[in-house]
Design an enzyme around this catalytic site. Structure first.
Site, PDB file in Angstrom:
ATOM      1  N   ASP A 321      67.987  -8.794 -35.415  1.00  0.00           N
ATOM      2  CA  ASP A 321      66.912  -9.571 -34.821  1.00  0.00           C
ATOM      3  C   ASP A 321      66.973 -10.995 -35.362  1.00  0.00           C
ATOM      4  O   ASP A 321      67.308 -11.203 -36.528  1.00  0.00           O
ATOM      5  CB  ASP A 321      65.569  -8.929 -35.160  1.00  0.00           C
ATOM      6  CG  ASP A 321      64.424  -9.623 -34.459  1.00  0.00           C
ATOM      7  OD1 ASP A 321      64.541  -9.879 -33.259  1.00  0.00           O
ATOM      8  OD2 ASP A 321      63.425  -9.930 -35.130  1.00  0.00           O
ATOM      9  N   GLU A 362      52.711 -19.382 -35.639  1.00  0.00           N
ATOM     10  CA  GLU A 362      53.030 -20.486 -34.735  1.00  0.00           C
ATOM     11  C   GLU A 362      51.757 -21.174 -34.249  1.00  0.00           C
ATOM     12  O   GLU A 362      51.671 -22.410 -34.196  1.00  0.00           O
ATOM     13  CB  GLU A 362      53.832 -19.970 -33.533  1.00  0.00           C
ATOM     14  CG  GLU A 362      55.236 -19.479 -33.863  1.00  0.00           C
ATOM     15  CD  GLU A 362      55.243 -18.022 -34.279  1.00  0.00           C
ATOM     16  OE1 GLU A 362      54.133 -17.446 -34.476  1.00  0.00           O
ATOM     17  OE2 GLU A 362      56.332 -17.451 -34.431  1.00  0.00           O
ATOM     18  N   THR A 395      52.230 -11.518 -20.056  1.00  0.00           N
ATOM     19  CA  THR A 395      51.961 -12.875 -19.568  1.00  0.00           C
ATOM     20  C   THR A 395      52.744 -13.920 -20.342  1.00  0.00           C
ATOM     21  O   THR A 395      53.058 -14.979 -19.808  1.00  0.00           O
ATOM     22  CB  THR A 395      50.468 -13.192 -19.697  1.00  0.00           C
ATOM     23  OG1 THR A 395      50.080 -13.175 -21.087  1.00  0.00           O
ATOM     24  CG2 THR A 395      49.632 -12.168 -18.945  1.00  0.00           C
ATOM     25  N   ARG A 396      53.065 -13.628 -21.595  1.00  0.00           N
ATOM     26  CA  ARG A 396      53.743 -14.573 -22.499  1.00  0.00           C
ATOM     27  C   ARG A 396      53.006 -15.914 -22.570  1.00  0.00           C
ATOM     28  O   ARG A 396      53.614 -16.967 -22.705  1.00  0.00           O
ATOM     29  CB  ARG A 396      55.198 -14.790 -22.073  1.00  0.00           C
ATOM     30  CG  ARG A 396      56.058 -13.541 -22.222  1.00  0.00           C
ATOM     31  CD  ARG A 396      57.523 -13.854 -22.092  1.00  0.00           C
ATOM     32  NE  ARG A 396      57.855 -14.341 -20.762  1.00  0.00           N
ATOM     33  CZ  ARG A 396      58.932 -15.064 -20.478  1.00  0.00           C
ATOM     34  NH1 ARG A 396      59.770 -15.404 -21.432  1.00  0.00           N
ATOM     35  NH2 ARG A 396      59.169 -15.470 -19.242  1.00  0.00           N
TER      36      ARG A 396
END
Length: 700
Positions: A321, A362, A395-396
């Protein structure tokens, strides 16, 4: 609290381990136990036979030939028993280390009292119930200072949890409802806040119980390569056994025809058989397998079986990953890139509003960048007349619907494609400058997030991924070993390509969904490759179940841990590289000792065959190249060396040969040079030294 860490911190030959191993070596003299190792079973039978010959010779003194004397038979018998005991000792010592690790794990178990909720939500009444009485599906509350009674899933709350009893790391971790960090382990302790946990196991089925079972059952596992090697050793043993059986009648016939000489003795034939069969690797094979799993435990990785460890050594493809493995993990907002006609301040304010309820690293970095670089005051979500839109994998996007005097503002922040579709659905369009900004950010290896206010696109937020130091060098080592590295990421192809180039991986899979990972693994396996991967989320479970080597993170979900065949207690995704190295070290150790075992038989041929048959064929005296003192000393020296070399190689079997990231051809050349040539030279020197000592001490 790191004293509980599941690592073999004790010395390899700690007195208590050696003492227990000596007792276990005696207990393993049972015929049923010895039968499990066919090579050593032959030595075991030889020891019994020579012991009986010694007893017989005590009653009926042999001829002056000497090789049938009671003293000679006793010496052969004793050293054959020592050979069996030394082989038992090596296996018992390896098993003792695993038992010590299991005992360390078992010491963590405690029957704590859990607070069982009458209603499955925080604040409802609870009753105390002992952990041993809990059952799957029960809901408990765990508050600051409480110990989590059994494994479960957080269904409400967020808290800091001390998992040092499992991982040995003192830094606490965050566990919260939803997502991939909702799994909690029995025996860990809540440091702050509270959690409502649904128990997912019954007593005796917890992760800790499974770890103990894995460790204790390690000695009973045999890997495919080990089984293949065992078949080879059994085959060689049968061949030499048939050869030895035919030698006595040949010797008797030759003496009868010549009318002179002596028939080779039974004790000599037994000694010859024991020295010809591959007793060195036969005696150490079990210890190598158990020690391989023990070394995995030292890396704080629990393997379900030796098969998983060995598969790691044969891996051809590594799936890693990106986030947290190749990169540092938390992407940070570094720059606001406004669309044409939009000021940086407008973009910063909109991005800050869209990120207020975003508790991801983030999202917090977007708020911090707007505040620190552009002076946007941080606002409290509770004070806003707004409805927050959480991020979802479908939906991101995330954002906020904000009520203002001018009307409803639909602020959205998310992936480029998702925001573009959202804007177009509202009748808007994407400015060319935004598309250019997205492409530029992606080419730099950063991640673009697009911000929109209703149908109007305001600009792009650049999130930077930082590749961990030294990753390029580690991937280069894997490449030299013939292992292909594949980075798996949900990023768009441009971003994935930039990170892959910077990190030095061989290939990448962008915008990876669970089914994409599964498809990639199956395609490699269909081509005959072994695949390893690491994961921690429920969405990783299908791929983990399909992979040949699947390392699940201890901090991950229960589904991931059940799908994998290894669990990394440190929850360090880069541990997969160490797992592969450990597996290869086990294979290298077995190959090195097999090479040495077969090579050192050559010296025994020159020592025993001339000595054994010189009475029948006097011409064989010319093959006594080591100039050994006598036939008896030559045979006894070879048997003594055969026993001592096993005990001398025990440390190497348990520690493993020194690992180096080299290709198979280089490894073969090195094995032949060090263990092949060394296996030829060492016995010549060793047998000669033993012969000199036996002669000097007057024992032959």
């Amino acid at each position: 609290m790191s004293s509980h860490k599941v690592k073999a911190g004790a010395s390899l030959f700690e007195p208590s381990l050696v003492r227990d191993a000596l007792f276990d070596a005696m207990r393993k003299l049972s015929p049923r136990t010895q039968w499990a190792n066919p090579v050593m079973f032959v030595v075991y039978l030889g020891a019994i036979l020579t012991t009986l010959l010694w007893v017989q010779n005590l009653r009926e003194p042999a001829s002056a030939a000497g090789s049938e004397g009671a003293g000679f038979a006793l010496a052969i018998a004793l050293w054959l028993w020592f050979t069996v005991l030394f082989a038992n000792f090596a296996e018992a010592l390896a098993e003792g280390r695993s038992r010590a690790q299991a005992a360390s794990l078992r010491s963590m178990k405690r029957d704590t009292v859990a607070k069982v909720l009458q209603q499955p939500h925080f604040g409802s009444a609870w009753i105390p119930v002992r952990a041993s009485e809990l059952r799957k599906g029960v809901v408990i509350v765990v508050e600051a200072g409480d110990t989590i009674a059994l494994d479960g899933t957080v269904i409400e709350g967020v808290a800091s949890v001390d998992e040092s009893a499992i991982t040995g790391e003192s830094a606490p971790v965050i566990r919260e409802a939803g997502g991939d960090f909702s799994s909690v382990t029995g025996g860990t302790r809540v440091l702050s806040d509270w959690l409502v946990v649904e128990i997912t196991v019954n007593p005796g089925e917890s992760f800790l119980d499974r770890m103990i079972s894995m460790v204790e059952s390690a000695k009973r596992q045999k890997t495919p390569n080990e089984l293949a090697l065992t078949i080879l050793l059994v085959g060689l043993t049968l061949v030499f056994l048939m050869v030895i059986v035919t030698l006595w009648p040949f010797s008797a016939f030759a003496v009868a025809q010549a009318g002179s000489g002596t028939v080779v003795g039974m004790a000599v034939l037994v000694a010859l058989l024991v020295c010809l069969i591959p007793t060195t690797i036969g005696g150490l094979l079990s210890a190598i397998g158990v020690a391989g799993m023990s070394r995995m435990m030292q890396a704080n990785v629990i393997a379900t079986s030796g098969r998983a460890v060995e598969a790691a050594g044969d891996v051809d493809v590594l799936l890693l990953d990106k986030t947290g493995t190749i990169t540092l993990g938390n992407r940070q907002a570094s720059e606001f890139l406004p669309a044409p006609g939009v000021s940086v301040q407008q973009l910063a304010e909109a991005a800050q509003l869209a990120s207020i309820a975003d508790e991801t690293p983030e999202g917090r970095s977007v708020v911090a960048l707007a505040r620190e670089r552009h002076g946007v005051a941080e606002r409290n979500a509770a004070e806003l007349a707004a409805e927050f839109v959480p991020f979802t994998a479908q939906t991101r996007m995330s954002g906020v619907d904000l009520s203002t005097p001018e009307g409803l503002r639909q602020l959205r922040k998310g992936a480029f494609d998702a925001v573009r579709q959202h804007v177009e659905a509202l009748g808007g369009n994407l400015p060319a400058g935004v598309q250019q900004a997205v492409d530029n950010v992606s080419r730099k290896g950063s991640t673009p997030l697009v911000v929109a206010d209703g149908a109007r696109v305001l600009g792009v937020i650049e999130l930077k991924d930082i590749v961990k130091p030294g990753m390029r060098e580690r991937f280069a080592e894997l490449r030299r070993m013939g292992i292909q590295t594949v980075m798996v990421t949900g990023d768009n192809p441009l971003t994935a390509a930039a990170i892959a180039a910077e990190a030095g991986v061989d290939d990448y899979l962008a915008e990876a969904r669970p089914e994409d990972k599964l498809r990639l693994i199956r395609s490699h396996q269909a081509a005959g490759r072994l695949v390893a991967m690491t994961g921690d989320g429920t969405n990783d479970a299908p791929a983990l179940a399909q992979a040949d080597v699947a390392v699940a993170m201890n901090s991950g979900t229960q589904a991931a841990k059940e799908a994998g065949n290894m669990v990394d207690l440190d929850s360090n995704p880069t541990k997969l590289i160490e797992v592969v190295e450990t597996g290869k070290q086990m294979l290298m150790t077995r190959g090195a000792l097999t090479t040495f075992s077969i090579a050192n038989d050559v010296a025994k041929y020159f020592a025993i065959i001339p000595a054994a048959f010189v009475g029948t064929y006097p011409q064989l005296a010319s093959l006594n190249v080591m100039q050994l003192h006598s036939a008896d000393s030559a045979i006894l020296s070879a048997v003594v060396f055969n026993a001592l070399i096993i005990i001398a190689l025990v440390p190497l079997a348990l520690r493993g040969v020194r690992y180096q990231a080299v290709g198979a051809a280089v490894l073969l050349r090195r094995n032949m040079l060090i263990y092949g040539v060394g296996g030829l030279i060492v016995p010549f020197v060793g047998i000669k030294i033993i012969d000199v000592l036996l002669t000097a001490l007057g024992l032959v």
